[in-house]
Design an enzyme around this catalytic site. Structure first.
Site, mmCIF file in Angstrom:
data_model
loop_
_atom_site.group_PDB
_atom_site.id
_atom_site.type_symbol
_atom_site.label_atom_id
_atom_site.label_comp_id
_atom_site.label_asym_id
_atom_site.label_seq_id
_atom_site.Cartn_x
_atom_site.Cartn_y
_atom_site.Cartn_z
ATOM 1 N N LEU A 1 0.826 -1.217 0.000
ATOM 2 C CA LEU A 1 0.000 0.000 0.000
ATOM 3 C C LEU A 1 0.849 1.251 0.000
ATOM 4 C CD1 LEU A 1 -2.767 -1.184 2.474
ATOM 5 C CD2 LEU A 1 -3.033 -0.683 0.043
ATOM 6 N N GLY A 2 2.023 1.173 0.574
ATOM 7 C CA GLY A 2 2.888 2.348 0.548
ATOM 8 C C GLY A 2 3.957 2.280 1.609
ATOM 9 N N GLY B 1 6.037 4.765 4.368
ATOM 10 C CA GLY B 1 6.162 6.062 5.024
ATOM 11 C C GLY B 1 7.580 6.208 5.517
ATOM 12 N N PHE C 1 8.757 5.692 8.422
ATOM 13 C CA PHE C 1 9.246 4.672 9.342
ATOM 14 C C PHE C 1 8.485 3.352 9.265
ATOM 15 C CE2 PHE C 1 5.783 6.394 11.653
ATOM 16 C CZ PHE C 1 5.441 5.523 12.673
ATOM 17 N N ALA C 2 7.590 3.222 8.293
ATOM 18 C CA ALA C 2 6.811 1.987 8.197
ATOM 19 C C ALA C 2 6.538 1.630 6.745
ATOM 20 C CB ALA C 2 5.484 2.166 8.926
ATOM 21 N N VAL D 1 3.505 -0.380 4.592
ATOM 22 C CA VAL D 1 2.141 -0.863 4.832
ATOM 23 C C VAL D 1 1.719 -1.779 3.683
ATOM 24 C CG1 VAL D 1 -0.249 -0.185 5.290
ATOM 25 C CG2 VAL D 1 1.622 1.246 6.131
ATOM 26 N N LYS E 1 0.762 -2.765 9.008
ATOM 27 C CA LYS E 1 1.876 -1.799 9.065
ATOM 28 C C LYS E 1 3.082 -2.503 9.660
ATOM 29 C CE LYS E 1 1.795 2.825 9.737
ATOM 30 N NZ LYS E 1 1.495 4.107 10.292
ATOM 31 N N ASP F 1 -0.411 15.166 14.933
ATOM 32 C CA ASP F 1 0.134 15.082 13.579
ATOM 33 C C ASP F 1 -1.002 15.080 12.555
ATOM 34 O OD1 ASP F 1 2.138 15.006 11.746
ATOM 35 O OD2 ASP F 1 2.534 12.857 11.930
HETATM 36 P P1 ATP Z 1 4.714 8.820 8.061
HETATM 37 O O1 ATP Z 1 5.714 8.745 6.957
HETATM 38 O O2 ATP Z 1 3.611 9.832 7.783
HETATM 39 O O3 ATP Z 1 5.284 8.986 9.424
HETATM 40 P P2 ATP Z 1 4.264 5.943 8.201
HETATM 41 O O4 ATP Z 1 5.701 5.654 8.037
HETATM 42 O O5 ATP Z 1 3.568 5.462 9.437
HETATM 43 O O6 ATP Z 1 3.899 7.468 8.100
HETATM 44 P P3 ATP Z 1 2.044 5.749 6.566
HETATM 45 O O7 ATP Z 1 2.133 7.064 5.824
HETATM 46 O O8 ATP Z 1 1.088 5.676 7.701
HETATM 47 O O9 ATP Z 1 3.492 5.327 7.015
HETATM 48 O O10 ATP Z 1 1.664 4.609 5.568
HETATM 49 C C1 ATP Z 1 2.335 4.372 4.355
HETATM 50 C C2 ATP Z 1 1.313 4.223 3.239
HETATM 51 O O11 ATP Z 1 0.355 3.214 3.561
HETATM 52 C C3 ATP Z 1 0.538 5.488 2.960
HETATM 53 O O12 ATP Z 1 0.529 5.683 1.553
HETATM 54 C C4 ATP Z 1 -0.860 5.214 3.441
HETATM 55 O O13 ATP Z 1 -1.808 5.775 2.593
HETATM 56 C C5 ATP Z 1 -0.966 3.689 3.387
HETATM 57 N N1 ATP Z 1 -1.817 3.238 4.495
HETATM 58 C C6 ATP Z 1 -1.550 3.405 5.810
HETATM 59 N N2 ATP Z 1 -2.535 2.871 6.563
HETATM 60 C C7 ATP Z 1 -3.446 2.354 5.700
HETATM 61 C C8 ATP Z 1 -4.711 1.673 5.872
HETATM 62 N N3 ATP Z 1 -5.206 1.419 7.076
HETATM 63 N N4 ATP Z 1 -5.378 1.295 4.754
HETATM 64 C C9 ATP Z 1 -4.871 1.574 3.529
HETATM 65 N N5 ATP Z 1 -3.706 2.210 3.309
HETATM 66 C C10 ATP Z 1 -2.990 2.597 4.372
#
Ligand code: ATP
Length: 324
Positions: free
Chosen positions: A26-27, A29, A31-32, A34, A49, A144
């Protein structure tokens, strides 16, 4: 094909055990990562995640804050907050299983299509206010609120959900902190900045720091739930006209933003140029108030002329009252 990509990129991580199949990325971020996953039996979709626990280790032990954030998430149940389902540990990885939200982030909509029609923004604003009211009544500050953390669950009717609770603030490495700090800066209330006092006591900034130095200092505390109300106002501004209320340019972007937010009044002309209603401008101006104590709370926002006659797309009958 997906499974082999995952293995070659990440090694042998958790494969969903007997319950889930990994069905897509899904993507990523700061630090994660998904993934979309699916139950083997019913075919239900979820998001998982993946976090490397080693990044949450402080002085040799897993930061307790991390655990407490997970506990907070587990106990939240609201139509406009991404629902946390479960958690799996695998070696040094942790997988947070959440409700799958299919239509991506509001940030992506802004990038693809620019400003969002006012009627849709009114609906989004109302739903985020319901989510914030739910959190704040439980003494939880999101800290945030930004378009990247608002996911679209349904297009018709339009339903959005707030995601990404405080886990990012548990990351201990500086590089990630700076990356996330910069993205968040656009929507961050002035009082959150580390050297806010330098700007408020006296006629102007006594010292101007670059972003790196400022961001490396922890923000003053306590700063309260009104920081979410500023960020919420900044997000609504951005959704309505396609530009955030505070910007900076070039290499020095972070420091410029910081300086602008501290020293310049927010300019509402970009909203008027887009033909946005005066009611919306008034609504946002109240939220983007430098004095945190003067910012309206959720109930007052929901009664504002801009929102009070907007129908609810979600049913809030089952939302629980907080424990006394
Ligand atoms: P950040 O970089 O903002 O600190 P992160 O590392 O936690 O965040 P996210 O941005 O939360 O990562 O998630 C990465 C990708 O996964 C994003 O493109 C987000 O749209 C997608 N995503 C996160 N949670 C979900 C979900 N519950 N359902 C569908 N897509 C999701």
């Amino acid at each position: 094909q997906f499974a082999s990509m995952r293995e070659s990129t990440y090694g042998n991580h958790w494969n969903g055990g007997s319950l889930y199949n990994f069905t897509g990325l899904l993507g990523r971020g700061a630090f994660a990562t998904v993934y979309r996953i699916q139950t083997k039996k019913e075919g239900d979709l979820y998001a998982a995640k993946e976090l490397d626990k080693r990044r949450f280790i402080k002085n040799g032990v897993l930061d307790l804050k991390f655990d407490s954030e997970l506990n907070i998430m587990k106990n939240l149940k609201h139509p406009n907050i991404v629902n946390y389902i479960d958690c799996h540990n695998y070696q040094h990885w942790i997988y947070i299983l959440m409700e799958f939200v299919p239509y991506g982030e509001l940030a992506q909509q802004l990038r693809n299509r620019g400003a969002i029609p006012e009627a849709d923004v009114q609906q989004i604003a109302k739903q985020i206010l319901h989510a914030l009211d739910y959190l704040h009544r439980r003494n939880i500050t999101h800290r945030d609120i930004k378009p990247d953390n608002i996911l679209i669950a349904s297009l018709n009717p339009l339903i959005v959900k707030l995601s990404d609770f405080g886990l990012s603030k548990c990351v201990t490495d500086q590089e990630t902190f700076l990356k996330t700090f910069c993205g968040t800066l656009l929507y961050c209330a002035p009082e959150v900045y580390p050297d806010y006092g330098n700007y408020t006591q006296g006629s102007g900034p006594k010292r101007r720091r670059g972003l790196g130095e400022a961001a490396s200092k922890p923000p003053p505390s306590p700063y309260d739930q009104s920081v979410d109300m500023w960020s919420f106002g900044a997000v609504i501004f951005h959704l309505l006209c396609g530009k955030p209320p505070v910007t900076g340019r070039g290499d020095d972007r972070g420091a410029q933003m910081l300086n602008n937010i501290m020293t310049k009044e927010v300019d509402f002309e970009p909203l008027r140029q887009e033909g946005i209603s005066e009611a919306a401008v008034d609504f946002i101006a109240r939220l983007l108030n430098r004095n945190p104590a003067s910012r309206p709370k959720e109930a007052e926002c929901l009664q504002h002329p801009w929102l009070r006659d907007v129908p609810d797309n979600c049913n809030y009958d089952d939302v629980e009252e907080p424990l006394a």
